[in-house]
Design an enzyme around this catalytic site. Sequence first.
Site, short mmCIF file in Angstrom:
data_model
loop_
_atom_site.label_atom_id
_atom_site.label_comp_id
_atom_site.label_asym_id
_atom_site.label_seq_id
_atom_site.Cartn_x
_atom_site.Cartn_y
_atom_site.Cartn_z
CE LYS A 79 -3.21 -2.97 -0.04
NZ LYS A 79 -4.19 -3.43 0.63
C1 PLP Z 1 -5.14 -4.75 1.55
C2 PLP Z 1 -6.58 -4.71 1.32
C3 PLP Z 1 -7.29 -4.88 2.26
C4 PLP Z 1 -6.87 -5.53 3.56
O1 PLP Z 1 -5.78 -5.02 4.24
P1 PLP Z 1 -4.78 -5.99 5.08
O2 PLP Z 1 -4.09 -4.94 5.81
O3 PLP Z 1 -3.93 -6.73 3.91
O4 PLP Z 1 -5.84 -6.62 5.99
C5 PLP Z 1 -8.58 -4.42 2.53
N1 PLP Z 1 -9.16 -3.92 1.14
C6 PLP Z 1 -8.44 -3.62 0.24
C7 PLP Z 1 -9.17 -2.94 -1.11
C8 PLP Z 1 -7.17 -3.90 0.10
O5 PLP Z 1 -6.44 -3.82 -0.91
#
Ligand code: PLP
Length: 388
Positions: free
Chosen positions: A190
């Site tokens: 992210k």
């Molecule tokens: C990465 C992601 C999540 C979950 O996040 P994590 O920290 O990996 O649990 C939820 N929604 C979207 C759209 C994502 O890309």
Amino acid sequence: MGNQFIPYGKQSICEEDIAAVTEALRSDWLTQGPKVEEFEKKIAKYCGARYAVAVSNGTAALHLAVLAADFGSGDEVITSPITFVASANCIVYAGATPVFADIRSNTYCLNPAEVEKRICPATKGIIPVHFAGQPCDMDAIGKLAQDNKLVVIEDGAHAIGASYHVEGKTHKVGSCIHSDMTIFSFHPVKHMTTGEGGMITTNSDELYEKLLLLRTHGITKDPSKLTRQDGPWYYEQQTLGFNYRITDFQCALGISQLEKLDGFVCRRREIAVAYNDAFSGGEKLLIPFEAEQAQSSCHLYMLQFDSLDRLKVFNRLREKGLGVNVHYIPVHLQPYYQENFGYNTGDFPEAEAYYARAITLPLYPMMTQEDVAYVINAVLSTVSELEG
Ligand SMILES: *Cc1c(COP(=O)(O)O)cnc(C)c1O
């Protein structure tokens, strides 16, 4: 060039980040200390929300948000099929029923008109996903929610640093101007990372208190909230919660990363512009669309390959050392959702058409100009090879 591999995403960690984590490790607090609150306050301020609650990951953030929203058995919650499975799974965690609505063909985000068609008396909420960093039409979604008394939880996992304009005002994703809560993820792919980590922002005192309780087993020590007082050791479990806490050294990393967030987003946008310039105009390639009233944080760069064999393009790009990917397999086509909720191929034509043609190209702040040029050249040469 033969050994070159450019992944689709990658974290940016610098010496200041490492120093910040080291300092936290040398402090008295590894968890439940001052860095957690500092990180929460800084994210809340950055987004323009009153409160932020830091948790162990983005999925935990979604889980606590649906519990705080009181979704439960018999309730329907609407979300997008073009997202990571966690956006829908959290609805199932709460015992509620996930209902998908189709996307817009240009933004790949929930189409408010499709959401409206699926609202019924059982509908209790909407989880719009700011897919790839492109903000959803929050004005329209907020109005639907208001008219139908629905709770809105924005999945902003791709969209910290993104913003949108309504009636001359600019709102950061996470400000919760048109929603009850927004969640973020700090997974390394992210925009900014804490290793694993997540955050929920809200402007509601009530939701904030609930989220704090749910994050730590449903336990409180706050004297003003206790139903009785047995002595100085006393705490109370008032609801069924979880251990979804994040550590202080992760939050130290988060604080350090947040300082660089705008620079990261800026660099991502620069790369997206270079891709757009290189790939626009051709008949075979469809570049991402950016709504006029929004500024994407450019988490992912998806290119749609029209009238070319997507699998062949994908394999050819991988052979050329690009860590291309596909985001996402529509959630309603996952066997779990087909078997348990009766979804089928053909249910969401726009989502499926997008999925059939999309490939995610490498995009992350540390990409060099040479990397960007290499990606552009690999894509254009692949297109002409496969055309020929
Ligand atoms: C990465 C992601 C999540 C979950 O996040 P994590 O920290 O990996 O649990 C939820 N929604 C979207 C759209 C994502 O890309």
